[in-house]
Scaffold this motif. Structure first.
Motif, PDB file in Angstrom:
ATOM      1  N   ILE A 193     -35.164 -18.905  88.850  1.00  0.00           N
ATOM      2  CA  ILE A 193     -33.802 -19.409  89.037  1.00  0.00           C
ATOM      3  C   ILE A 193     -32.977 -19.195  87.776  1.00  0.00           C
ATOM      4  O   ILE A 193     -31.809 -18.789  87.846  1.00  0.00           O
ATOM      5  CB  ILE A 193     -33.829 -20.900  89.418  1.00  0.00           C
ATOM      6  CG1 ILE A 193     -34.406 -21.061  90.822  1.00  0.00           C
ATOM      7  CG2 ILE A 193     -32.429 -21.513  89.343  1.00  0.00           C
ATOM      8  CD1 ILE A 193     -34.670 -22.505  91.223  1.00  0.00           C
ATOM      9  N   GLY A 194     -33.575 -19.456  86.595  1.00  0.00           N
ATOM     10  CA  GLY A 194     -32.869 -19.260  85.344  1.00  0.00           C
ATOM     11  C   GLY A 194     -32.390 -17.834  85.161  1.00  0.00           C
ATOM     12  O   GLY A 194     -31.254 -17.585  84.744  1.00  0.00           O
ATOM     13  N   VAL A 195     -33.254 -16.861  85.509  1.00  0.00           N
ATOM     14  CA  VAL A 195     -32.879 -15.449  85.387  1.00  0.00           C
ATOM     15  C   VAL A 195     -31.779 -15.091  86.386  1.00  0.00           C
ATOM     16  O   VAL A 195     -30.821 -14.390  86.055  1.00  0.00           O
ATOM     17  CB  VAL A 195     -34.106 -14.540  85.595  1.00  0.00           C
ATOM     18  CG1 VAL A 195     -33.693 -13.063  85.618  1.00  0.00           C
ATOM     19  CG2 VAL A 195     -35.131 -14.769  84.486  1.00  0.00           C
ATOM     20  N   LEU A 196     -31.907 -15.584  87.620  1.00  0.00           N
ATOM     21  CA  LEU A 196     -30.918 -15.270  88.653  1.00  0.00           C
ATOM     22  C   LEU A 196     -29.572 -15.933  88.391  1.00  0.00           C
ATOM     23  O   LEU A 196     -28.529 -15.420  88.831  1.00  0.00           O
ATOM     24  CB  LEU A 196     -31.445 -15.684  90.023  1.00  0.00           C
ATOM     25  CG  LEU A 196     -32.646 -14.880  90.555  1.00  0.00           C
ATOM     26  CD1 LEU A 196     -33.166 -15.487  91.846  1.00  0.00           C
ATOM     27  CD2 LEU A 196     -32.263 -13.414  90.767  1.00  0.00           C
ATOM     28  N   ALA A 222     -32.261  -3.985  85.690  1.00  0.00           N
ATOM     29  CA  ALA A 222     -33.671  -4.361  85.613  1.00  0.00           C
ATOM     30  C   ALA A 222     -33.850  -5.870  85.501  1.00  0.00           C
ATOM     31  O   ALA A 222     -34.809  -6.433  86.048  1.00  0.00           O
ATOM     32  CB  ALA A 222     -34.334  -3.667  84.425  1.00  0.00           C
ATOM     33  N   TRP A 223     -32.927  -6.550  84.811  1.00  0.00           N
ATOM     34  CA  TRP A 223     -33.049  -7.999  84.654  1.00  0.00           C
ATOM     35  C   TRP A 223     -32.891  -8.719  85.994  1.00  0.00           C
ATOM     36  O   TRP A 223     -33.627  -9.660  86.306  1.00  0.00           O
ATOM     37  CB  TRP A 223     -32.009  -8.518  83.668  1.00  0.00           C
ATOM     38  CG  TRP A 223     -32.361  -8.247  82.244  1.00  0.00           C
ATOM     39  CD1 TRP A 223     -31.825  -7.305  81.426  1.00  0.00           C
ATOM     40  CD2 TRP A 223     -33.357  -8.929  81.476  1.00  0.00           C
ATOM     41  NE1 TRP A 223     -32.415  -7.354  80.181  1.00  0.00           N
ATOM     42  CE2 TRP A 223     -33.356  -8.331  80.186  1.00  0.00           C
ATOM     43  CE3 TRP A 223     -34.249  -9.973  81.736  1.00  0.00           C
ATOM     44  CZ2 TRP A 223     -34.209  -8.761  79.172  1.00  0.00           C
ATOM     45  CZ3 TRP A 223     -35.093 -10.405  80.721  1.00  0.00           C
ATOM     46  CH2 TRP A 223     -35.067  -9.794  79.461  1.00  0.00           C
ATOM     47  N   ALA A 224     -31.906  -8.275  86.770  1.00  0.00           N
ATOM     48  CA  ALA A 224     -31.713  -8.877  88.091  1.00  0.00           C
ATOM     49  C   ALA A 224     -32.924  -8.633  88.983  1.00  0.00           C
ATOM     50  O   ALA A 224     -33.360  -9.519  89.731  1.00  0.00           O
ATOM     51  CB  ALA A 224     -30.457  -8.320  88.741  1.00  0.00           C
ATOM     52  N   LEU A 237     -35.651 -11.329  90.860  1.00  0.00           N
ATOM     53  CA  LEU A 237     -36.067 -11.313  92.266  1.00  0.00           C
ATOM     54  C   LEU A 237     -37.591 -11.225  92.387  1.00  0.00           C
ATOM     55  O   LEU A 237     -38.185 -11.849  93.266  1.00  0.00           O
ATOM     56  CB  LEU A 237     -35.409 -10.133  92.984  1.00  0.00           C
ATOM     57  CG  LEU A 237     -33.895 -10.250  93.202  1.00  0.00           C
ATOM     58  CD1 LEU A 237     -33.346  -8.962  93.807  1.00  0.00           C
ATOM     59  CD2 LEU A 237     -33.566 -11.442  94.089  1.00  0.00           C
ATOM     60  N   VAL A 238     -38.214 -10.431  91.508  1.00  0.00           N
ATOM     61  CA  VAL A 238     -39.683 -10.330  91.517  1.00  0.00           C
ATOM     62  C   VAL A 238     -40.301 -11.683  91.197  1.00  0.00           C
ATOM     63  O   VAL A 238     -41.267 -12.121  91.852  1.00  0.00           O
ATOM     64  CB  VAL A 238     -40.160  -9.257  90.516  1.00  0.00           C
ATOM     65  CG1 VAL A 238     -41.681  -9.309  90.365  1.00  0.00           C
ATOM     66  CG2 VAL A 238     -39.728  -7.867  90.965  1.00  0.00           C
TER      67      VAL A 238
END
Length: 214
Positions: free
Chosen positions: A164-167, A174-176, A180-181
């Motif tokens: 959730i933090g990354v999204l 690549a970060w997005a 998702l991964v």
């Protein structure tokens, strides 16, 4: 009857031993640092949602702000539990409010990301359905015993929070994809740990109940 008596005696001794612990728990003040952090985490949820949806939900500055709020709330989840156990601040309120705060934070973040089109709804539904289902299951068997949170459940929560933090961050490329991964891994852990809870609940429900002699 001879077989039942040792079990009853053991339970009686356990109750005597647990009395000081119960008395100590009852003496813990409701207004303590662990409970304050739990309430703070609940209070952050609406503020987090307002920040997430501000300016259409995709303004980089607001998304960073939402990520910071989510991160602060997620950190308090770990801190309040450690403080409660270390300093004996466990209360009935904390036992009830802490999981509610966790689910409110994770659920609101997932629903918010899906509403903004940043996360597929099936992922959100899968995780939220599991959390609601397991909560109801634990309540259904609570009279027969408590199903403790295992390492798998804690790992699940950690991966969910990281994903959730990354999204939430205004990232692309690549970060997005990495976000998702991570979320897919979180869904797998969510399902696996959910099945484990179901197995434990079945064992708990099917275990024979030793009733006290009249």
């Amino acid at each position: 009857m001879d077989r039942v008596w040792p079990v009853e005696a053991t339970r009686a001794r356990a109750n005597v031993v647990n009395e000081p612990a119960r008395a100590a728990e009852a003496a813990v003040p409701l207004l303590n640092i662990a409970n304050i952090l739990t309430v703070l985490r609940i209070a952050i949820v609406p503020l987090f949602l307002l920040t997430l949806f501000a300016a259409g939900g995709h303004a980089p500055a607001w998304r960073i702000g939402a990520t910071v709020l989510f991160g602060v709330a997620a950190v308090t989840d770990r801190i309040d539990g450690q403080l409660a156990r270390k300093y004996g601040l466990v209360t009935d309120f904390g036992k009830l409010a802490d999981p509610i705060a966790d689910k409110a934070l994770i659920g609101s973040a997932l629903i918010g990301l899906s509403a903004l089109g940043d996360l597929s709804w099936w992922l959100t539904i899968a995780i939220c359905a599991r959390e609601i289902g397991i909560t109801l299951l634990r309540l259904a068997v609570v009279r027969r015993g408590v199903i403790p949170a295992g390492r798998g459940g804690k790992l699940k929560t950690l991966v969910q929070s990281l994903a959730i933090g990354v999204l939430l961050l205004p990232l692309s490329g690549a970060w997005a994809t990495a976000g998702l991964v991570l979320m897919l891994v979180a869904v797998v852990l969510t399902v696996v740990t959910g099945l484990d809870y179901i197995v434990q609940a079945i064992r708990l429900w099917s275990a024979p109940v030793v009733r006290p002699r009249s």
